[in-house]
Design a protein around this motif. Structure first.
Motif, PDB file in Angstrom:
ATOM      1  N   GLY A  21       6.141   1.744  -1.634  1.00 43.46           N
ATOM      2  CA  GLY A  21       5.477   2.641  -0.690  1.00 43.46           C
ATOM      3  C   GLY A  21       5.880   2.412   0.748  1.00 43.46           C
ATOM      4  N   THR A  22       6.306   1.209   1.071  1.00 41.23           N
ATOM      5  CA  THR A  22       6.763   0.945   2.436  1.00 41.23           C
ATOM      6  C   THR A  22       8.155   1.509   2.685  1.00 41.23           C
ATOM      7  N   LEU A  23       8.904   1.723   1.627  1.00 39.48           N
ATOM      8  CA  LEU A  23      10.262   2.235   1.772  1.00 39.48           C
ATOM      9  C   LEU A  23      10.340   3.744   1.611  1.00 39.48           C
ATOM     10  N   LEU A  24       9.408   4.313   0.907  1.00 42.05           N
ATOM     11  CA  LEU A  24       9.389   5.760   0.675  1.00 42.05           C
ATOM     12  C   LEU A  24       8.263   6.381   1.498  1.00 42.05           C
ATOM     13  N   PRO A  25       8.600   7.169   2.482  1.00 44.22           N
ATOM     14  CA  PRO A  25       7.567   7.715   3.374  1.00 44.22           C
ATOM     15  C   PRO A  25       6.564   8.643   2.694  1.00 44.22           C
ATOM     16  N   VAL A  26       6.813   9.069   1.471  1.00 42.13           N
ATOM     17  CA  VAL A  26       5.867   9.956   0.802  1.00 42.13           C
ATOM     18  C   VAL A  26       4.706   9.197   0.160  1.00 42.13           C
ATOM     19  N   LEU A  27       4.816   7.880   0.054  1.00 44.94           N
ATOM     20  CA  LEU A  27       3.744   7.060  -0.500  1.00 44.94           C
ATOM     21  C   LEU A  27       2.974   6.392   0.633  1.00 44.94           C
ATOM     22  N   PRO A  28       1.701   6.076   0.403  1.00 50.28           N
ATOM     23  CA  PRO A  28       0.903   5.496   1.486  1.00 50.28           C
ATOM     24  C   PRO A  28       1.265   4.062   1.856  1.00 50.28           C
ATOM     25  N   GLY A  29       2.104   3.390   1.111  1.00 49.55           N
ATOM     26  CA  GLY A  29       2.589   2.068   1.494  1.00 49.55           C
ATOM     27  C   GLY A  29       1.514   1.005   1.523  1.00 49.55           C
ATOM     28  N   LEU A  30       1.331   0.410   2.695  1.00 50.12           N
ATOM     29  CA  LEU A  30       0.424  -0.718   2.828  1.00 50.12           C
ATOM     30  C   LEU A  30      -1.026  -0.378   2.516  1.00 50.12           C
ATOM     31  N   ALA A  31      -1.376   0.884   2.478  1.00 51.94           N
ATOM     32  CA  ALA A  31      -2.754   1.265   2.129  1.00 51.94           C
ATOM     33  C   ALA A  31      -3.085   0.874   0.692  1.00 51.94           C
ATOM     34  N   PHE A  32      -2.078   0.660  -0.143  1.00 57.54           N
ATOM     35  CA  PHE A  32      -2.345   0.210  -1.509  1.00 57.54           C
ATOM     36  C   PHE A  32      -2.909  -1.207  -1.542  1.00 57.54           C
ATOM     37  N   LEU A  33      -2.603  -2.026  -0.543  1.00 58.64           N
ATOM     38  CA  LEU A  33      -3.096  -3.407  -0.553  1.00 58.64           C
ATOM     39  C   LEU A  33      -4.624  -3.474  -0.512  1.00 58.64           C
ATOM     40  N   PRO A  34      -5.281  -2.839   0.473  1.00 59.70           N
ATOM     41  CA  PRO A  34      -6.744  -2.900   0.448  1.00 59.70           C
ATOM     42  C   PRO A  34      -7.361  -2.143  -0.728  1.00 59.70           C
ATOM     43  N   LEU A  35      -6.667  -1.132  -1.251  1.00 62.22           N
ATOM     44  CA  LEU A  35      -7.197  -0.441  -2.433  1.00 62.22           C
ATOM     45  C   LEU A  35      -7.260  -1.385  -3.633  1.00 62.22           C
ATOM     46  N   GLY A  36      -6.175  -2.111  -3.856  1.00 61.88           N
ATOM     47  CA  GLY A  36      -6.172  -3.089  -4.945  1.00 61.88           C
ATOM     48  C   GLY A  36      -7.171  -4.201  -4.709  1.00 61.88           C
ATOM     49  N   ALA A  37      -7.268  -4.654  -3.469  1.00 59.56           N
ATOM     50  CA  ALA A  37      -8.227  -5.715  -3.144  1.00 59.56           C
ATOM     51  C   ALA A  37      -9.668  -5.222  -3.299  1.00 59.56           C
ATOM     52  N   ALA A  57      -6.627  -6.082   4.428  1.00 63.39           N
ATOM     53  CA  ALA A  57      -6.975  -5.254   5.592  1.00 63.39           C
ATOM     54  C   ALA A  57      -6.189  -5.701   6.824  1.00 63.39           C
ATOM     55  N   LEU A  58      -6.030  -7.006   6.998  1.00 61.35           N
ATOM     56  CA  LEU A  58      -5.272  -7.535   8.133  1.00 61.35           C
ATOM     57  C   LEU A  58      -3.805  -7.107   8.051  1.00 61.35           C
ATOM     58  N   ILE A  59      -3.235  -7.168   6.866  1.00 69.34           N
ATOM     59  CA  ILE A  59      -1.838  -6.764   6.698  1.00 69.34           C
ATOM     60  C   ILE A  59      -1.681  -5.269   6.953  1.00 69.34           C
ATOM     61  N   LEU A  60      -2.649  -4.467   6.525  1.00 69.57           N
ATOM     62  CA  LEU A  60      -2.597  -3.027   6.802  1.00 69.57           C
ATOM     63  C   LEU A  60      -2.600  -2.774   8.304  1.00 69.57           C
ATOM     64  N   LEU A  61      -3.458  -3.465   9.034  1.00 68.99           N
ATOM     65  CA  LEU A  61      -3.501  -3.296  10.490  1.00 68.99           C
ATOM     66  C   LEU A  61      -2.201  -3.745  11.145  1.00 68.99           C
ATOM     67  N   LEU A  62      -1.646  -4.853  10.689  1.00 68.21           N
ATOM     68  CA  LEU A  62      -0.356  -5.307  11.214  1.00 68.21           C
ATOM     69  C   LEU A  62       0.749  -4.291  10.928  1.00 68.21           C
ATOM     70  N   GLY A  63       0.712  -3.703   9.757  1.00 65.66           N
ATOM     71  CA  GLY A  63       1.701  -2.683   9.403  1.00 65.66           C
ATOM     72  C   GLY A  63       1.591  -1.451  10.283  1.00 65.66           C
ATOM     73  N   TRP A  64       0.363  -1.031  10.558  1.00 67.57           N
ATOM     74  CA  TRP A  64       0.181   0.108  11.461  1.00 67.57           C
ATOM     75  C   TRP A  64       0.711  -0.226  12.853  1.00 67.57           C
ATOM     76  N   GLY A  65       0.458  -1.458  13.294  1.00 66.06           N
ATOM     77  CA  GLY A  65       0.977  -1.887  14.597  1.00 66.06           C
ATOM     78  C   GLY A  65       2.492  -1.897  14.616  1.00 66.06           C
ATOM     79  N   ALA A  66       3.104  -2.355  13.532  1.00 69.55           N
ATOM     80  CA  ALA A  66       4.571  -2.356  13.438  1.00 69.55           C
ATOM     81  C   ALA A  66       5.110  -0.937  13.473  1.00 69.55           C
ATOM     82  N   ASP A  67       4.390  -0.024  12.837  1.00 73.64           N
ATOM     83  CA  ASP A  67       4.808   1.381  12.836  1.00 73.64           C
ATOM     84  C   ASP A  67       4.779   1.959  14.242  1.00 73.64           C
ATOM     85  N   VAL A  68       3.703   1.717  14.949  1.00 69.43           N
ATOM     86  CA  VAL A  68       3.570   2.234  16.314  1.00 69.43           C
ATOM     87  C   VAL A  68       4.630   1.619  17.227  1.00 69.43           C
ATOM     88  N   LEU A  69       4.789   0.306  17.143  1.00 73.55           N
ATOM     89  CA  LEU A  69       5.793  -0.355  17.989  1.00 73.55           C
ATOM     90  C   LEU A  69       7.207   0.101  17.660  1.00 73.55           C
TER      91      LEU A  69
END
Length: 182
Positions: A21-37, A57-69
């Protein structure tokens, strides 16, 4: 296999979907982590599974920050107009949907790279200040640089999110099965 084991495996499978999901923009990517958790929290209870959920949740927030940066820093350094970002977003959409006529091969993955490059470049070219050269060559060069900066930022962001997804899945396994077994 009891219910807890079955739910753990299901939670792990959901989290593993974050990696592609992190490599394919059509999938939600890191959002799967908190869903599984969250599934694991539901199975084990908050008292036992909160560390796994907090990590996800922390990794999802870091991923969003990486996306913005990743999307803003390179183009911001070149002082790109907001239309470069709009063009990149539209180019990504067109590329993923296969609506770029110049790409007979490569499919959505190549379109996900070429689309934002063309979109950002075109958005910048159409809206950049006209003081960049009477012939437009400097303006064209600048718009291509902005397009490259946007795509480079996207690639760096995707790499960071991929590494975060790997760490998130490994952290889930370590926290739920090795360090804090329930």
């Amino acid at each position: 296999m009891d219910r807890a084991d079955l739910l753990w495996w299901l939670a792990l499978i959901i989290q593993l979907m974050a990696i592609p999901g992190t490599l394919l923009p059509v999938l939600p990517g890191l959002a799967f982590l908190p869903l599984g958790a969250a599934l694991w929290v539901w199975a084990e209870g908050w008292a036992a599974a909160w560390p796994e959920f907090l990590l996800a949740a922390l990794i999802l927030l870091l991923g969003w920050g990486a996306d913005v940066l990743g999307m803003t820093l390179g183009a911001a350094r070149l002082q790109a107009t907001r239309w470069a970002y709009v063009g990149a977003g539209l180019g990504l959409l067109f590329g993923l949907l296969g609506l770029l006529p110049a790409l007979p091969v490569g499919g959505p993955l190549l379109g996900a790279l070429v689309g934002p490059l063309l979109g950002a470049s075109l958005g910048e070219l159409l809206t950049a200040p006209s003081s960049l050269g009477p012939l437009g060559l400097l303006r064209l060069r600048r718009s291509l640089l902005v397009g490259l900066a946007v795509v480079t930022g996207m690639l760096v962001s995707r790499l960071a999110q991929f590494l975060l997804a790997l760490g998130g899945v490994a952290g889930f396994v370590l926290l739920s099965r090795v360090l804090l077994p329930g």
